[in-house]
Design a protein around this motif. Structure first.
Motif, mmCIF file in Angstrom:
data_model
loop_
_atom_site.group_PDB
_atom_site.id
_atom_site.type_symbol
_atom_site.label_atom_id
_atom_site.label_comp_id
_atom_site.label_asym_id
_atom_site.label_seq_id
_atom_site.Cartn_x
_atom_site.Cartn_y
_atom_site.Cartn_z
ATOM 1 N N VAL A 273 0.854 -1.186 0.000
ATOM 2 C CA VAL A 273 0.000 0.000 0.000
ATOM 3 C C VAL A 273 0.887 1.232 0.000
ATOM 4 C CG1 VAL A 273 -1.924 -1.128 1.173
ATOM 5 C CG2 VAL A 273 -0.186 0.056 2.521
ATOM 6 N N ALA A 274 0.339 2.337 -0.482
ATOM 7 C CA ALA A 274 1.085 3.588 -0.560
ATOM 8 C C ALA A 274 0.963 4.382 0.735
ATOM 9 C CB ALA A 274 0.574 4.418 -1.737
ATOM 10 N N ASN A 275 2.031 5.071 1.081
ATOM 11 C CA ASN A 275 2.053 5.958 2.247
ATOM 12 C C ASN A 275 2.643 7.295 1.809
ATOM 13 O OD1 ASN A 275 2.325 7.240 4.732
ATOM 14 N ND2 ASN A 275 4.173 6.115 5.284
ATOM 15 N N PRO A 276 1.849 8.143 1.138
ATOM 16 C CA PRO A 276 2.369 9.406 0.622
ATOM 17 C C PRO A 276 2.838 10.369 1.703
ATOM 18 C CG PRO A 276 -0.028 9.303 0.395
ATOM 19 C CD PRO A 276 0.423 7.936 0.799
ATOM 20 N N LYS A 277 2.368 10.197 2.946
ATOM 21 C CA LYS A 277 2.827 11.075 4.032
ATOM 22 C C LYS A 277 4.210 10.690 4.535
ATOM 23 C CE LYS A 277 -1.835 12.207 5.642
ATOM 24 N NZ LYS A 277 -2.785 12.183 6.800
ATOM 25 N N GLN A 278 4.679 9.494 4.157
ATOM 26 C CA GLN A 278 6.043 9.017 4.390
ATOM 27 C C GLN A 278 6.344 8.617 5.835
ATOM 28 O OE1 GLN A 278 8.851 11.865 2.765
ATOM 29 N NE2 GLN A 278 8.180 11.486 0.665
ATOM 30 N N MET A 279 5.737 9.223 6.812
ATOM 31 C CA MET A 279 6.064 8.928 8.206
ATOM 32 C C MET A 279 5.561 7.548 8.607
ATOM 33 S SD MET A 279 5.592 12.534 10.219
ATOM 34 C CE MET A 279 3.824 12.592 9.970
ATOM 35 N N SER A 280 6.253 6.943 9.583
ATOM 36 C CA SER A 280 5.895 5.605 10.042
ATOM 37 C C SER A 280 4.478 5.566 10.600
ATOM 38 C CB SER A 280 6.899 5.135 11.100
ATOM 39 O OG SER A 280 6.548 3.872 11.612
ATOM 40 N N SER A 281 4.089 6.605 11.321
ATOM 41 C CA SER A 281 2.745 6.631 11.911
ATOM 42 C C SER A 281 1.676 6.549 10.827
ATOM 43 C CB SER A 281 2.562 7.912 12.737
ATOM 44 O OG SER A 281 2.867 9.068 11.961
ATOM 45 N N ALA A 282 1.847 7.317 9.750
ATOM 46 C CA ALA A 282 0.880 7.294 8.654
ATOM 47 C C ALA A 282 0.920 5.960 7.924
ATOM 48 C CB ALA A 282 1.167 8.441 7.686
ATOM 49 N N PHE B 55 3.092 12.697 14.727
ATOM 50 C CA PHE B 55 4.335 12.191 15.312
ATOM 51 C C PHE B 55 5.143 11.470 14.239
ATOM 52 C CE2 PHE B 55 1.964 13.029 19.029
ATOM 53 C CZ PHE B 55 2.812 13.026 20.129
ATOM 54 N N ASP B 56 6.438 11.829 14.115
ATOM 55 C CA ASP B 56 7.324 11.060 13.249
ATOM 56 C C ASP B 56 8.357 10.302 14.071
ATOM 57 O OD1 ASP B 56 8.829 13.178 14.099
ATOM 58 O OD2 ASP B 56 9.604 13.722 12.123
ATOM 59 N N ALA B 57 8.190 10.307 15.383
ATOM 60 C CA ALA B 57 8.967 9.490 16.328
ATOM 61 C C ALA B 57 8.139 9.419 17.597
ATOM 62 C CB ALA B 57 10.334 10.105 16.616
ATOM 63 N N GLY C 129 14.299 12.325 20.888
ATOM 64 C CA GLY C 129 14.169 13.436 21.824
ATOM 65 C C GLY C 129 13.024 14.358 21.445
ATOM 66 N N ARG C 130 12.916 14.672 20.159
ATOM 67 C CA ARG C 130 11.827 15.532 19.701
ATOM 68 C C ARG C 130 10.472 14.857 19.944
ATOM 69 N NH1 ARG C 130 12.533 18.295 14.014
ATOM 70 N NH2 ARG C 130 10.927 19.569 15.014
ATOM 71 N N GLY C 131 10.405 13.557 19.677
ATOM 72 C CA GLY C 131 9.163 12.835 19.901
ATOM 73 C C GLY C 131 8.767 12.822 21.365
ATOM 74 N N ARG C 132 9.767 12.752 22.245
ATOM 75 C CA ARG C 132 9.480 12.735 23.680
ATOM 76 C C ARG C 132 8.826 14.036 24.132
ATOM 77 N NH1 ARG C 132 8.687 8.860 27.246
ATOM 78 N NH2 ARG C 132 10.303 7.687 26.124
#
Length: 377
Positions: A85-94, A204-206, A250-253
């Motif tokens: 499947v495609a994930n155009p938003k690229q981030m793992s969450s998406a 969230f990207d982390a 760290g940013r995700g935290r």
């Protein structure tokens, strides 16, 4: 759960007088530029000793610029239960959300594209753990310990598994089976969990997994941890890669703290205090010899602590070269996490308080789908 048209199978679990129906499992694999590893991961998943009619592998590709998509497409052409499947938003969450939206499993298992599942009975162990525990989700050890690792990767694996290299409240390096808080370890879920708490927060990207599991914990759902479903991850191959990974963590935290203030723990923010002290101490040491001596003493104490840890781990690993890398590994971990925490605290955008992972309507749309809609994606 809608009918899939696939007949039931039976699973015998230890200590049970009668076998249970073999549950349908959806394995979710979000990827981006994982051409180096994804073939091996899919080979290990497709080789599982689990009825192929009772599990599927759904890979969500985040617009990879390497050959990841072509590799996955080749596996999908060979195996009827592998999908892209495609994930155009690229981030793992998406990517996770896109795959879950297109899944039909009673159990959802999250796997990354750069890991090793060398246990051919992995999916059977997942099903058995859910059956014997009655839990809502499963946690697993995730050691950074893979075959063919370089000395630096071995040092990263050893350092991250030590108390000086990861959050002390995490269970991801534990080997004890039992019920635990889900925040740092839950990676497999009953489908009903997503109906209750929603999907992953795509802002969230982390730390999207920690954020999701925080909602799982707050809902009162139970997580069962078992080393029988261990997955081994590839450590970063360079110090720069390790540093950037820790910046993202760290940013995700900080984003997690903004959305869930009750997620605060002092150990999680010690790296930020250390980086602040490192910078402020350098400036203050210019003001007086006493401050300079204090600053030098603190740096010496830190260096001694790192060296003692490194020496002890090198002795345990019986590797001089691993011990030589460890001080630099710890420095990358601590600097990266601290910089990420401070960067997000100063420049990060606040998350709107009235938004969740997805809308309530999206939660209710999590019903099984027909895969012919996306088999050729």
């Amino acid at each position: 759960m809608m009918e899939t048209g696939i007949g039931p199978r039976l699973l015998q679990t230890p200590g049970q007088s009668a076998p249970e129906r073999l549950p349908f499992i959806s394995v979710i694999v979000p990827v981006r530029n994982e051409a180096r590893f994804i073939g091996q991961t899919l080979a290990q998943l497709c080789g599982q000793a689990y009825d192929r009619d009772r599990f599927e592998v759904i890979v969500a590709d985040g617009d990879s610029t390497d050959s990841t998509r072509e590799i996955v497409a080749a596996w999908a052409a060979r195996y009827a239960n592998v999908f892209l499947v495609a994930n155009p938003k690229q981030m793992s969450s998406a990517g996770r959300n896109a795959a879950i939206d297109n899944s039909q499993g009673e159990i959802i298992v999250l796997v990354d594209g750069h890991c090793e599942l060398d246990n051919p009975a992995y999916l059977r162990e997942v099903a058995a753990a859910f059956a014997r525990s009655g839990a809502d989700c499963l946690g697993r050890p995730q050691p950074l310990d893979v075959t063919g690792a370089t000395p630096l990767q071995r040092a990263v694996a050893v350092g991250r598994a030590s108390r000086l290299g990861h959050h002390p409240g995490s269970h991801i390096y534990s080997d004890r089976e039992g019920f635990v808080p889900p925040q740092s370890v839950a990676t497999a879920y009953r489908r009903s969990v997503f109906h209750l708490v929603g999907l992953f927060d795509e802002r969230f990207d982390a730390c999207e997994d920690v954020e999701f599991n925080h909602r799982v914990a707050r809902t009162g759902l139970r997580c069962y941890f078992t080393p029988r479903v261990q997955v081994r991850y590839h450590p970063r191959a360079t110090l720069g890669g390790l540093f950037r990974q820790m910046v993202r963590y760290g940013r995700g935290r900080v984003r997690l703290l903004r959305k869930h203030p009750d997620s605060f723990t002092l150990p999680g923010f010690v790296p930020a205090l250390w980086v602040l002290g490192l910078g402020a101490g350098a400036v203050l040491s210019l003001l007086s010899p006493w401050l300079a001596a204090t600053y030098l003493g603190v740096l010496t104490l830190y260096a001694l602590c790192v060296l003692i840890f490194s020496l002890g781990l090198a002795t345990r690993e019986r590797s001089v070269i691993v011990g030589a890398w460890l001080p630099l590994v710890y420095l990358a971990i601590h600097l990266g996490a601290g910089v990420g925490l401070l960067w997000e605290a100063v420049r990060g955008q606040r998350l709107p308080a009235n938004q969740n992972a997805r809308s309530k309507e999206a939660r209710l749309s999590l019903s099984p789908v027909r895969h012919d809609r996306f088999k050729a994606a």
